[in-house]
Design a protein around this motif. Structure first.
Motif, PDB file in Angstrom:
ATOM      1  N   SER A  24       0.830  -1.210   0.000  1.00  0.00           N
ATOM      2  CA  SER A  24       0.000   0.000   0.000  1.00  0.00           C
ATOM      3  C   SER A  24       0.861   1.255   0.000  1.00  0.00           C
ATOM      4  O   SER A  24       0.569   2.221  -0.711  1.00  0.00           O
ATOM      5  CB  SER A  24      -0.928   0.016   1.214  1.00  0.00           C
ATOM      6  OG  SER A  24      -1.863  -1.018   1.125  1.00  0.00           O
ATOM      7  N   ALA A  25       1.916   1.230   0.804  1.00  0.00           N
ATOM      8  CA  ALA A  25       2.817   2.385   0.866  1.00  0.00           C
ATOM      9  C   ALA A  25       3.495   2.606  -0.484  1.00  0.00           C
ATOM     10  O   ALA A  25       3.632   3.743  -0.948  1.00  0.00           O
ATOM     11  CB  ALA A  25       3.863   2.186   1.965  1.00  0.00           C
ATOM     12  N   LEU A  26       3.896   1.524  -1.139  1.00  0.00           N
ATOM     13  CA  LEU A  26       4.562   1.638  -2.431  1.00  0.00           C
ATOM     14  C   LEU A  26       3.600   2.127  -3.518  1.00  0.00           C
ATOM     15  O   LEU A  26       3.993   2.842  -4.429  1.00  0.00           O
ATOM     16  CB  LEU A  26       5.179   0.297  -2.841  1.00  0.00           C
ATOM     17  CG  LEU A  26       6.361  -0.169  -1.991  1.00  0.00           C
ATOM     18  CD1 LEU A  26       6.805  -1.564  -2.400  1.00  0.00           C
ATOM     19  CD2 LEU A  26       7.527   0.810  -2.068  1.00  0.00           C
ATOM     20  N   ALA A  27       2.333   1.754  -3.418  1.00  0.00           N
ATOM     21  CA  ALA A  27       1.337   2.187  -4.406  1.00  0.00           C
ATOM     22  C   ALA A  27       1.157   3.702  -4.381  1.00  0.00           C
ATOM     23  O   ALA A  27       0.790   4.304  -5.392  1.00  0.00           O
ATOM     24  CB  ALA A  27       0.005   1.480  -4.165  1.00  0.00           C
ATOM     25  N   GLU A  28       1.435   4.315  -3.235  1.00  0.00           N
ATOM     26  CA  GLU A  28       1.284   5.766  -3.101  1.00  0.00           C
ATOM     27  C   GLU A  28       2.427   6.537  -3.756  1.00  0.00           C
ATOM     28  O   GLU A  28       2.286   7.709  -4.079  1.00  0.00           O
ATOM     29  CB  GLU A  28       1.181   6.145  -1.625  1.00  0.00           C
ATOM     30  CG  GLU A  28      -0.093   5.652  -0.976  1.00  0.00           C
ATOM     31  CD  GLU A  28      -0.147   5.933   0.512  1.00  0.00           C
ATOM     32  OE1 GLU A  28       0.660   6.741   1.012  1.00  0.00           O
ATOM     33  OE2 GLU A  28      -1.013   5.333   1.180  1.00  0.00           O
ATOM     34  N   ASN A  45       4.105   3.791 -10.388  1.00  0.00           N
ATOM     35  CA  ASN A  45       4.008   3.783  -8.926  1.00  0.00           C
ATOM     36  C   ASN A  45       5.061   2.857  -8.332  1.00  0.00           C
ATOM     37  O   ASN A  45       5.819   2.211  -9.064  1.00  0.00           O
ATOM     38  CB  ASN A  45       2.586   3.429  -8.454  1.00  0.00           C
ATOM     39  CG  ASN A  45       2.194   1.981  -8.692  1.00  0.00           C
ATOM     40  OD1 ASN A  45       3.014   1.105  -8.948  1.00  0.00           O
ATOM     41  ND2 ASN A  45       0.906   1.723  -8.612  1.00  0.00           N
ATOM     42  N   GLY A  46       5.110   2.797  -7.014  1.00  0.00           N
ATOM     43  CA  GLY A  46       6.125   2.019  -6.320  1.00  0.00           C
ATOM     44  C   GLY A  46       6.001   0.515  -6.498  1.00  0.00           C
ATOM     45  O   GLY A  46       6.924  -0.227  -6.186  1.00  0.00           O
ATOM     46  N   ASN A  47       4.863   0.054  -7.013  1.00  0.00           N
ATOM     47  CA  ASN A  47       4.698  -1.372  -7.317  1.00  0.00           C
ATOM     48  C   ASN A  47       5.072  -1.657  -8.766  1.00  0.00           C
ATOM     49  O   ASN A  47       4.760  -2.706  -9.300  1.00  0.00           O
ATOM     50  CB  ASN A  47       3.256  -1.820  -7.039  1.00  0.00           C
ATOM     51  CG  ASN A  47       2.970  -1.829  -5.554  1.00  0.00           C
ATOM     52  OD1 ASN A  47       3.761  -2.313  -4.755  1.00  0.00           O
ATOM     53  ND2 ASN A  47       1.841  -1.264  -5.163  1.00  0.00           N
ATOM     54  N   GLN A  48       5.730  -0.697  -9.402  1.00  0.00           N
ATOM     55  CA  GLN A  48       6.204  -0.776 -10.782  1.00  0.00           C
ATOM     56  C   GLN A  48       5.075  -0.981 -11.785  1.00  0.00           C
ATOM     57  O   GLN A  48       5.219  -1.656 -12.782  1.00  0.00           O
ATOM     58  CB  GLN A  48       7.284  -1.850 -10.932  1.00  0.00           C
ATOM     59  CG  GLN A  48       8.511  -1.532 -10.138  1.00  0.00           C
ATOM     60  CD  GLN A  48       9.651  -2.496 -10.371  1.00  0.00           C
ATOM     61  OE1 GLN A  48       9.533  -3.486 -11.074  1.00  0.00           O
ATOM     62  NE2 GLN A  48      10.788  -2.214  -9.775  1.00  0.00           N
ATOM     63  N   GLU A  49       3.942  -0.346 -11.497  1.00  0.00           N
ATOM     64  CA  GLU A  49       2.833  -0.342 -12.444  1.00  0.00           C
ATOM     65  C   GLU A  49       2.863   0.985 -13.185  1.00  0.00           C
ATOM     66  O   GLU A  49       2.977   2.045 -12.566  1.00  0.00           O
ATOM     67  CB  GLU A  49       1.500  -0.483 -11.705  1.00  0.00           C
ATOM     68  CG  GLU A  49       1.361  -1.800 -10.967  1.00  0.00           C
ATOM     69  CD  GLU A  49       0.183  -1.813  -9.994  1.00  0.00           C
ATOM     70  OE1 GLU A  49      -0.358  -2.902  -9.788  1.00  0.00           O
ATOM     71  OE2 GLU A  49      -0.160  -0.749  -9.440  1.00  0.00           O
ATOM     72  N   VAL A  50       2.773   0.929 -14.516  1.00  0.00           N
ATOM     73  CA  VAL A  50       2.751   2.149 -15.313  1.00  0.00           C
ATOM     74  C   VAL A  50       1.379   2.803 -15.152  1.00  0.00           C
ATOM     75  O   VAL A  50       0.355   2.175 -15.382  1.00  0.00           O
ATOM     76  CB  VAL A  50       3.048   1.845 -16.795  1.00  0.00           C
ATOM     77  CG1 VAL A  50       2.892   3.101 -17.641  1.00  0.00           C
ATOM     78  CG2 VAL A  50       4.454   1.269 -16.952  1.00  0.00           C
ATOM     79  N   LEU A  51       1.374   4.043 -14.708  1.00  0.00           N
ATOM     80  CA  LEU A  51       0.136   4.781 -14.465  1.00  0.00           C
ATOM     81  C   LEU A  51      -0.245   5.675 -15.636  1.00  0.00           C
ATOM     82  O   LEU A  51      -1.428   5.908 -15.886  1.00  0.00           O
ATOM     83  CB  LEU A  51       0.274   5.642 -13.203  1.00  0.00           C
ATOM     84  CG  LEU A  51       0.636   4.898 -11.923  1.00  0.00           C
ATOM     85  CD1 LEU A  51       0.889   5.892 -10.798  1.00  0.00           C
ATOM     86  CD2 LEU A  51      -0.453   3.907 -11.551  1.00  0.00           C
ATOM     87  N   GLU A  91      13.153   2.124   5.620  1.00  0.00           N
ATOM     88  CA  GLU A  91      12.373   2.923   6.568  1.00  0.00           C
ATOM     89  C   GLU A  91      11.387   2.048   7.359  1.00  0.00           C
ATOM     90  O   GLU A  91      11.129   2.288   8.525  1.00  0.00           O
ATOM     91  CB  GLU A  91      11.604   3.957   5.738  1.00  0.00           C
ATOM     92  CG  GLU A  91      10.944   5.070   6.457  1.00  0.00           C
ATOM     93  CD  GLU A  91      10.253   5.983   5.439  1.00  0.00           C
ATOM     94  OE1 GLU A  91       9.017   5.981   5.411  1.00  0.00           O
ATOM     95  OE2 GLU A  91      10.962   6.672   4.682  1.00  0.00           O
ATOM     96  N   MET A  92      10.849   1.026   6.710  1.00  0.00           N
ATOM     97  CA  MET A  92       9.829   0.175   7.330  1.00  0.00           C
ATOM     98  C   MET A  92      10.417  -1.080   7.977  1.00  0.00           C
ATOM     99  O   MET A  92       9.685  -2.001   8.320  1.00  0.00           O
ATOM    100  CB  MET A  92       8.776  -0.214   6.289  1.00  0.00           C
ATOM    101  CG  MET A  92       8.021   0.976   5.735  1.00  0.00           C
ATOM    102  SD  MET A  92       6.842   0.519   4.465  1.00  0.00           S
ATOM    103  CE  MET A  92       5.418   0.154   5.499  1.00  0.00           C
ATOM    104  N   GLY A  93      11.727  -1.124   8.135  1.00  0.00           N
ATOM    105  CA  GLY A  93      12.344  -2.263   8.801  1.00  0.00           C
ATOM    106  C   GLY A  93      13.067  -3.202   7.864  1.00  0.00           C
ATOM    107  O   GLY A  93      13.748  -4.117   8.284  1.00  0.00           O
ATOM    108  N   GLY A  94      12.924  -2.985   6.576  1.00  0.00           N
ATOM    109  CA  GLY A  94      13.635  -3.761   5.571  1.00  0.00           C
ATOM    110  C   GLY A  94      13.436  -5.250   5.693  1.00  0.00           C
ATOM    111  O   GLY A  94      12.468  -5.745   6.244  1.00  0.00           O
ATOM    112  N   LEU A  95      14.408  -5.978   5.176  1.00  0.00           N
ATOM    113  CA  LEU A  95      14.334  -7.440   5.193  1.00  0.00           C
ATOM    114  C   LEU A  95      14.486  -7.988   6.609  1.00  0.00           C
ATOM    115  O   LEU A  95      14.084  -9.114   6.876  1.00  0.00           O
ATOM    116  CB  LEU A  95      15.389  -8.028   4.261  1.00  0.00           C
ATOM    117  CG  LEU A  95      15.184  -7.728   2.779  1.00  0.00           C
ATOM    118  CD1 LEU A  95      16.311  -8.321   1.945  1.00  0.00           C
ATOM    119  CD2 LEU A  95      13.838  -8.229   2.284  1.00  0.00           C
TER     120      LEU A  95
END
Length: 103
Positions: A24-28, A45-51, A91-95
């Motif tokens: 969700s964060a990546l979609a933003e 977007n951050g999910n590598q979808e062409v907008l 930022e979100m804790g990574g792997l």
């Protein structure tokens, strides 16, 4: 044994929840790559979808240049998104966040 199994199920649910939060964060995130001096722009977007893809009318009659510009703009957008994704994951804790689940 039952408690161990319950803990594993809870860990999997927590992991899925965290993955959805990250997705969700990546979609933003929205970034653009451009080519041919801005005549071709690809928004992703951050999910590598062409907008969105914007093409200047000038390039419509130049198929080879247009194809090359789309490729360049898309690759630039992907690189920007990957860099942003890496920062967001860190930022979100990574792997390390996933290591807590024994994966």
């Amino acid at each position: 044994k039952q408690k161990i199994m319950f803990n594993k199920i809870k860990q999997i649910k927590d992991l899925r929840s965290q993955a959805k939060t990250i997705q969700s964060a990546l979609a933003e995130i929205q970034l653009e790559g451009s080519a041919s001096w801005g005549k071709v722009v690809v928004k992703m977007n951050g999910n590598q979808e062409v907008l969105d893809v914007r093409i200047d009318d000038e390039l419509l009659s130049q198929k080879t240049k247009l194809q090359e510009a789309i490729r360049e703009a898309t690759n630039e957008a992907v690189k920007k998104v990957q860099k942003e994704m890496a920062g967001k994951m860190k930022e979100m804790g990574g792997l390390d966040a996933f290591k807590n689940f024994g994966m």
